[in-house]
Design a protein around this motif. Structure first.
Motif, PDB file in Angstrom:
ATOM      1  N   TYR A 156       5.627 -37.727  55.071  1.00 59.38           N
ATOM      2  CA  TYR A 156       6.728 -36.829  55.374  1.00 59.38           C
ATOM      3  C   TYR A 156       7.815 -37.021  54.317  1.00 59.38           C
ATOM      4  O   TYR A 156       7.934 -38.105  53.722  1.00 59.38           O
ATOM      5  N   MET A 157       8.642 -35.990  54.108  1.00 60.53           N
ATOM      6  CA  MET A 157       9.826 -36.152  53.273  1.00 60.53           C
ATOM      7  C   MET A 157      10.955 -35.317  53.855  1.00 60.53           C
ATOM      8  O   MET A 157      10.751 -34.168  54.242  1.00 60.53           O
ATOM      9  N   VAL A 158      12.126 -35.914  53.939  1.00 59.49           N
ATOM     10  CA  VAL A 158      13.359 -35.227  54.322  1.00 59.49           C
ATOM     11  C   VAL A 158      14.227 -35.166  53.077  1.00 59.49           C
ATOM     12  O   VAL A 158      14.443 -36.196  52.424  1.00 59.49           O
ATOM     13  N   ALA A 159      14.727 -33.970  52.725  1.00 62.04           N
ATOM     14  CA  ALA A 159      15.404 -33.811  51.442  1.00 62.04           C
ATOM     15  C   ALA A 159      16.594 -32.864  51.564  1.00 62.04           C
ATOM     16  O   ALA A 159      16.675 -32.039  52.485  1.00 62.04           O
ATOM     17  N   ALA A 160      17.507 -33.010  50.610  1.00 62.10           N
ATOM     18  CA  ALA A 160      18.652 -32.110  50.474  1.00 62.10           C
ATOM     19  C   ALA A 160      18.782 -31.735  49.006  1.00 62.10           C
ATOM     20  O   ALA A 160      18.370 -32.488  48.120  1.00 62.10           O
ATOM     21  N   TYR A 161      19.380 -30.576  48.756  1.00 66.02           N
ATOM     22  CA  TYR A 161      19.478 -30.119  47.371  1.00 66.02           C
ATOM     23  C   TYR A 161      20.686 -29.206  47.165  1.00 66.02           C
ATOM     24  O   TYR A 161      21.264 -28.671  48.117  1.00 66.02           O
ATOM     25  N   GLY A 162      21.050 -29.063  45.898  1.00 68.90           N
ATOM     26  CA  GLY A 162      22.049 -28.094  45.482  1.00 68.90           C
ATOM     27  C   GLY A 162      21.468 -27.254  44.366  1.00 68.90           C
ATOM     28  O   GLY A 162      20.366 -27.519  43.885  1.00 68.90           O
TER      29      GLY A 162
ATOM     30  N   ARG B  37      15.526 -29.571  53.781  1.00 70.65           N
ATOM     31  CA  ARG B  37      14.126 -29.272  54.062  1.00 70.65           C
ATOM     32  C   ARG B  37      13.411 -30.482  54.642  1.00 70.65           C
ATOM     33  O   ARG B  37      13.820 -31.631  54.417  1.00 70.65           O
ATOM     34  N   VAL B  38      12.342 -30.208  55.378  1.00 68.79           N
ATOM     35  CA  VAL B  38      11.446 -31.229  55.901  1.00 68.79           C
ATOM     36  C   VAL B  38      10.041 -30.856  55.458  1.00 68.79           C
ATOM     37  O   VAL B  38       9.597 -29.717  55.674  1.00 68.79           O
TER      38      VAL B  38
ATOM     39  N   ASP C 138      12.260 -24.954  55.285  1.00 75.11           N
ATOM     40  CA  ASP C 138      13.302 -24.947  54.254  1.00 75.11           C
ATOM     41  C   ASP C 138      14.466 -24.073  54.703  1.00 75.11           C
ATOM     42  O   ASP C 138      14.267 -22.901  55.057  1.00 75.11           O
ATOM     43  N   PHE C 139      15.684 -24.639  54.704  1.00 71.10           N
ATOM     44  CA  PHE C 139      16.898 -23.869  55.003  1.00 71.10           C
ATOM     45  C   PHE C 139      17.762 -23.836  53.760  1.00 71.10           C
ATOM     46  O   PHE C 139      18.103 -24.886  53.194  1.00 71.10           O
TER      47      PHE C 139
END
Length: 326
Positions: free
Chosen positions: A77-83, A124-125, A139-140
């Protein structure tokens, strides 16, 4: 907002006004500084691991390495944030209200202002299966689209019950035309990892579909009230290609996304609830069930966007099922 803040043009530039030169220099310097820092950190990790092959499990306890510390693709699994920075194409806007409006306006140019509050961001997850080659992702993305109301547009049809002018400035017709608290997109995506470029570099592609959940702010000059609320406005599809740089428990990623969103916006003339998204959507659903038509008509458009993003994720290995007891 002045052109200084249209940071999406760093990737898809338009001619800038001479007075904005200093702003572009400042924007470019900041972007290069962030990129240089990321490269420096990544290069240090790469060098420290050079020549160290991935460990594999063996019968010798000292040689075993927990799967959570491996940087090779696997089930996880991966939990991530981005710009990032978006660019949205010009579009045609249509507005209909029985007996009063039935017009189109084009081109309507949109700006994104990704580094101005509220900023462009996403979360995103992910879930990778098997050997980590295929996966799914929820993905949001929170982007923005703000119409350039100072621009001229060509109008066709009826406006305020009369023939619309052939050409007019958008701000002669619209007081507000934006989704500035969110050109929000929620998508479910399928992912495929391609052949690794390096033990730590994994290219991937993806394709997904979902829904638009924008925060609408629209008001005509002839209307006394604005529409200012979260709404469901239609479907969205997106395609993506990215590159993941894997550390033992974390991943950097750079990605290009293309999204196409179909908007059907009910112009209610209402301000949103204090609770926000879910209460606004519930109120919209109740209007649907009751058959209530929006008081100020409907606005439709289609928003196609390029997006270049960078982010950081934390990975969690999938725990194998416990062996059955004989």
């Amino acid at each position: 907002m002045p052109n200084t803040y249209r940071l999406s043009e760093l990737v898809w530039p338009r001619p800038a006004a001479p007075s904005a030169a200093s702003g572009w220099f400042e924007t470019g310097s900041r972007a290069l500084a962030i990129l240089a820092l990321a490269v420096w950190v990544g290069a240090g990790v790469w060098q420290s691991d050079a020549g160290e092959p991935e460990r594999v499990a063996s019968d010798t306890p000292q040689a075993a390495t927990p799967k959570t510390k491996s940087s090779a693709p696997t089930a996880e699994y991966m939990v991530a944030a981005y710009g990032g920075m978006p660019y949205t194409y010009d579009s045609q806007v249509n507005l209909k209200k029985a007996g009063q409006h039935d017009f189109s306006a084009e081109p309507v140019a949109w700006r994104g202002e990704p580094f101005i509050d509220p900023i462009y961001y996403g979360v995103r997850v992910l879930r990778w299966f098997g050997e980590g080659r295929t996966g799914t992702m929820l993905d949001f993305t929170h982007s923005k689209t703000i119409a350039e109301l100072q621009n001229d547009a060509k109008f066709k049809g009826l406006l305020n019950g009369s023939q619309a002018p052939e050409v007019a400035k958008l701000n002669d017709v619209f007081k507000r035309l934006e989704f500035s608290h969110g050109h929000n997109m929620l998508t479910l995506n399928g992912l495929l990892r391609l052949a690794n470029l390096h033990p730590r570099l994994s290219p991937y592609v993806g394709l997904g579909a979902g829904i638009n959940l924008p925060h609408t702010e629209i008001q005509l000059q002839s209307d006394k009230r604005r529409t200012y609320e979260y709404q469901f406005t239609g479907p969205v599809v997106q395609a993506l290609v990215g590159l993941e740089f894997r550390l033992p428990r974390m991943s950097y990623f750079l990605e290009y996304k293309f999204s196409f969103a179909s908007y059907d916006v009910p112009l209610t003339g209402l301000d949103g609830t204090k609770i926000g998204l879910f209460a606004d959507l519930y109120r919209q659903a109740m209007r649907w069930f009751s058959g209530e038509e929006p008081a100020q008509g409907r606005l439709t458009t289609e928003l196609a966007s390029h997006q270049v993003i960078g982010g950081l994720g934390v990975r969690f290995a999938v725990r194998p099922a416990a062996a059955a007891t004989p």
